[in-house]
Design a protein around this motif. Structure first.
Motif, PDB file in Angstrom:
ATOM      1  N   PHE A 271       5.666  28.743 -31.629  1.00 38.96           N
ATOM      2  CA  PHE A 271       6.051  27.801 -30.583  1.00 38.96           C
ATOM      3  C   PHE A 271       4.832  27.077 -30.027  1.00 38.96           C
ATOM      4  CE2 PHE A 271       6.980  26.627 -26.214  1.00 38.96           C
ATOM      5  CZ  PHE A 271       8.213  26.000 -26.333  1.00 38.96           C
ATOM      6  N   PHE A 272       3.771  27.826 -29.758  1.00 34.69           N
ATOM      7  CA  PHE A 272       2.592  27.204 -29.157  1.00 34.69           C
ATOM      8  C   PHE A 272       1.762  26.423 -30.171  1.00 34.69           C
ATOM      9  CE2 PHE A 272       3.598  30.200 -25.786  1.00 34.69           C
ATOM     10  CZ  PHE A 272       3.412  29.399 -24.674  1.00 34.69           C
ATOM     11  N   ILE A 273       1.968  26.666 -31.444  1.00 35.50           N
ATOM     12  CA  ILE A 273       1.355  25.800 -32.450  1.00 35.50           C
ATOM     13  C   ILE A 273       2.023  24.430 -32.442  1.00 35.50           C
ATOM     14  CG2 ILE A 273       1.200  25.422 -34.954  1.00 35.50           C
ATOM     15  CD1 ILE A 273       0.590  28.358 -35.295  1.00 35.50           C
ATOM     16  N   GLU A 274       3.330  24.420 -32.231  1.00 35.62           N
ATOM     17  CA  GLU A 274       4.100  23.189 -32.370  1.00 35.62           C
ATOM     18  C   GLU A 274       4.069  22.297 -31.130  1.00 35.62           C
ATOM     19  OE1 GLU A 274       5.583  22.066 -35.099  1.00 35.62           O
ATOM     20  OE2 GLU A 274       4.801  23.782 -36.213  1.00 35.62           O
ATOM     21  N   ILE A 275       3.948  22.883 -29.929  1.00 35.26           N
ATOM     22  CA  ILE A 275       4.060  22.056 -28.727  1.00 35.26           C
ATOM     23  C   ILE A 275       2.775  21.268 -28.489  1.00 35.26           C
ATOM     24  CG2 ILE A 275       5.665  23.659 -27.638  1.00 35.26           C
ATOM     25  CD1 ILE A 275       3.361  24.519 -25.805  1.00 35.26           C
ATOM     26  N   PHE A 276       2.893  20.189 -27.715  1.00 35.02           N
ATOM     27  CA  PHE A 276       1.728  19.400 -27.331  1.00 35.02           C
ATOM     28  C   PHE A 276       0.896  20.168 -26.307  1.00 35.02           C
ATOM     29  CE2 PHE A 276       4.797  16.061 -28.596  1.00 35.02           C
ATOM     30  CZ  PHE A 276       4.048  15.478 -29.607  1.00 35.02           C
ATOM     31  N   ASP A 277      -0.408  19.969 -26.360  1.00 36.18           N
ATOM     32  CA  ASP A 277      -1.311  20.699 -25.461  1.00 36.18           C
ATOM     33  C   ASP A 277      -1.030  20.405 -23.994  1.00 36.18           C
ATOM     34  OD1 ASP A 277      -2.553  21.889 -27.574  1.00 36.18           O
ATOM     35  OD2 ASP A 277      -4.231  20.475 -27.669  1.00 36.18           O
ATOM     36  N   SER A 278      -0.510  19.227 -23.707  1.00 35.49           N
ATOM     37  CA  SER A 278      -0.251  18.879 -22.307  1.00 35.49           C
ATOM     38  C   SER A 278       0.854  19.734 -21.695  1.00 35.49           C
ATOM     39  CB  SER A 278       0.125  17.399 -22.199  1.00 35.49           C
ATOM     40  OG  SER A 278       1.244  17.105 -23.025  1.00 35.49           O
ATOM     41  N   PHE A 279       1.690  20.335 -22.535  1.00 39.23           N
ATOM     42  CA  PHE A 279       2.777  21.180 -22.031  1.00 39.23           C
ATOM     43  C   PHE A 279       2.449  22.664 -22.120  1.00 39.23           C
ATOM     44  CE2 PHE A 279       4.923  17.317 -23.558  1.00 39.23           C
ATOM     45  CZ  PHE A 279       5.574  16.940 -22.390  1.00 39.23           C
ATOM     46  N   ARG A 280       1.266  22.994 -22.603  1.00 40.19           N
ATOM     47  CA  ARG A 280       0.939  24.391 -22.881  1.00 40.19           C
ATOM     48  C   ARG A 280       0.988  25.259 -21.621  1.00 40.19           C
ATOM     49  NH1 ARG A 280      -1.591  27.683 -26.569  1.00 40.19           N
ATOM     50  NH2 ARG A 280      -2.862  29.332 -25.680  1.00 40.19           N
ATOM     51  N   GLU A 281       0.356  24.807 -20.531  1.00 36.93           N
ATOM     52  CA  GLU A 281       0.317  25.609 -19.309  1.00 36.93           C
ATOM     53  C   GLU A 281       1.716  25.845 -18.754  1.00 36.93           C
ATOM     54  OE1 GLU A 281      -1.606  23.066 -19.907  1.00 36.93           O
ATOM     55  OE2 GLU A 281      -3.605  23.989 -20.066  1.00 36.93           O
ATOM     56  N   PHE A 282       2.547  24.812 -18.829  1.00 37.14           N
ATOM     57  CA  PHE A 282       3.906  24.953 -18.311  1.00 37.14           C
ATOM     58  C   PHE A 282       4.676  26.026 -19.079  1.00 37.14           C
ATOM     59  CE2 PHE A 282       8.404  23.767 -18.872  1.00 37.14           C
ATOM     60  CZ  PHE A 282       8.840  23.887 -17.560  1.00 37.14           C
TER      61      PHE A 282
END
Length: 423
Positions: A271-282
């Protein structure tokens, strides 16, 4: 004191089996150590050896960003002979830990807390296994054996958790909190077990005393012991490393922020490989809140069965923690047989077991196709980890249904064995 021959036979056979596998298949420990199902960035034996190499040469073990485990593991493993020259002592060490865990399981099982507690007593209390049978189930579980040979440091966390529970069912709340503090120091997530564990301790104290202690005061006292345990371990770690924030960020910060997305049997990495970095903290916050959110709900709804809450939470952690491994599964499977009386009430056991067996067989195959054969991709392996998580989720949810049904039948004995439908 008479010797329990069954217990001695089971323990001896378990140790001999591990030694036999080591001598017959000498390359098996190294093979398992490199498997993603056994080793993760926060429990890998190879990464521990890297940290130990730096530690014994007066270099910070956290230099290089490879070692992410608790500092106190370094002086402990430094006492053992070098794994490059003598591998047998390592296997014996892990086999002895398994024996200690099995002994704790016997204490938990023989306490009878899974069937008769202060607030709940099942009508199926005669359907149960004794402590030696449950210990044998744990010791001869293939996941437990693979964990022993793979030598991840997470077995120490499992041992601390089991000893916390065994002391809790014995009424020794201080030792239970000290053991939970050690487990939390090693792996962070066991701190979420504090609420059900302190309730289990409270029930034991209330059962053994004429006047029940104040719930709030009892909880605060045990919370103080828990905090003191963690603080003491952190202080010793500071004396070993010298830089407090360095090891805190490299261990607990690493587990909270999940920067290493090495594939494992969990749900986070893909999941965290696929998401954009801007949404990582959320989404980090969402995932951690999701994991922690089960604690309050289960503790309140199943207040009468705190030991079952502990067992269910361990199953949930094995599914939803960021870096799970089969050592987490073996811990959950070690406690699950305590609830044999719930099996007749479970509805989807066949589907759960089938999914787990399916994923156990095909997981290594899909990983090989992706990493080594080059004929697959990450979707192959992640798909089978989803099946694995689905099987575990069905098993955990079905056992919860059975526990709630058992409570309901205790309150309504005339409805035992009858179908219930919501209108």
């Amino acid at each position: 004191m008479p010797v329990d021959r069954r217990k001695t036979a089971v323990f001896s056979a378990a140790v001999l089996l591990r030694l036999l596998l080591f001598f017959v298949f000498p390359s098996l420990p190294d093979l398992l150590t490199g498997r993603v199902e056994v080793s993760t960035p926060v429990n890998s034996f190879k990464r521990l050896q890297e940290g130990l190499f730096l530690y014994t040469r007066n270099v910070s073990p956290y230099d290089g960003g490879v070692f992410h485990q608790a500092p106190l593991l370094l002086p402990l493993y430094a006492l053992l002979p070098s794994v490059r020259d003598y591998r047998l002592p390592q296997i014996v060490f892990y086999a002895l830990i398994d024996i200690l865990n099995a002994d704790a399981l016997i204490t938990i099982a023989d306490s009878g807390q899974s069937v008769v507690g202060r607030l709940h007593s099942t009508s199926r209390k005669n359907i149960r296994w004794d402590g030696v049978a449950i210990a044998a189930w744990y010791l001869f579980n293939p996941f437990t054996i693979a964990t022993c040979l793979g030598r991840p440091t997470s077995v120490l966390t499992s041992s601390a958790i089991l000893y916390a529970v065994s002391n809790a069912v014995s009424g020794n709340s201080v030792n239970a909190m000290l053991a939970l503090g050690l487990a939390s120091y090693l792996s962070l997530y066991p701190a979420l077990l504090f609420l059900p564990l302190v309730l289990l301790c409270y029930d034991r104290h209330a059962t053994g005393s004429k006047v029940a202690p104040s719930t709030a005061l009892f909880g605060l006292q045990n919370f103080g012991v828990f905090l003191a345990s963690v603080a003491g371990l952190l202080a010793i770690s500071y004396l070993i490393i010298g830089d407090f924030w360095e090891f805190v960020s490299a261990t607990y910060g690493f587990q909270l922020l999940v920067p290493d997305l090495t594939p494992n049997i969990g749900l986070w990495w893909y999941f965290f490989i696929e998401i954009f970095d801007s949404f990582r903290e959320f989404f980090l916050g969402v995932f951690w809140l999701h994991l922690a959110g089960y604690v309050g709900g289960l503790t309140v709804r199943l207040r009468r069965q705190p030991l079952f809450v502990l067992t269910s939470l361990l199953g949930i952690f094995a599914i939803f923690k960021p870096y799970p491994s089969i050592s987490d599964i073996s811990l959950y499977f070690a406690l699950l047989p305590l609830y044999r009386h719930l099996v007749p009430l479970m509805r989807y056991t066949f589907f759960a077991v089938s999914a787990l067996l399916y994923a156990t067989v095909l997981g290594p195959v899909f990983h090989h196709l992706w990493i080594y054969a080059g004929s697959g991709n990450a979707n192959f392996f992640y798909a089978i980890t989803l099946v694995w998580s689905l099987g575990l989720s069905i098993l955990v949810a079905d056992s919860m249904f059975a526990a709630l049904r058992d409570e309901w039948e205790e309150e309504n004995p005339d409805m035992r064995g009858k179908d219930v439908r919501q209108i």
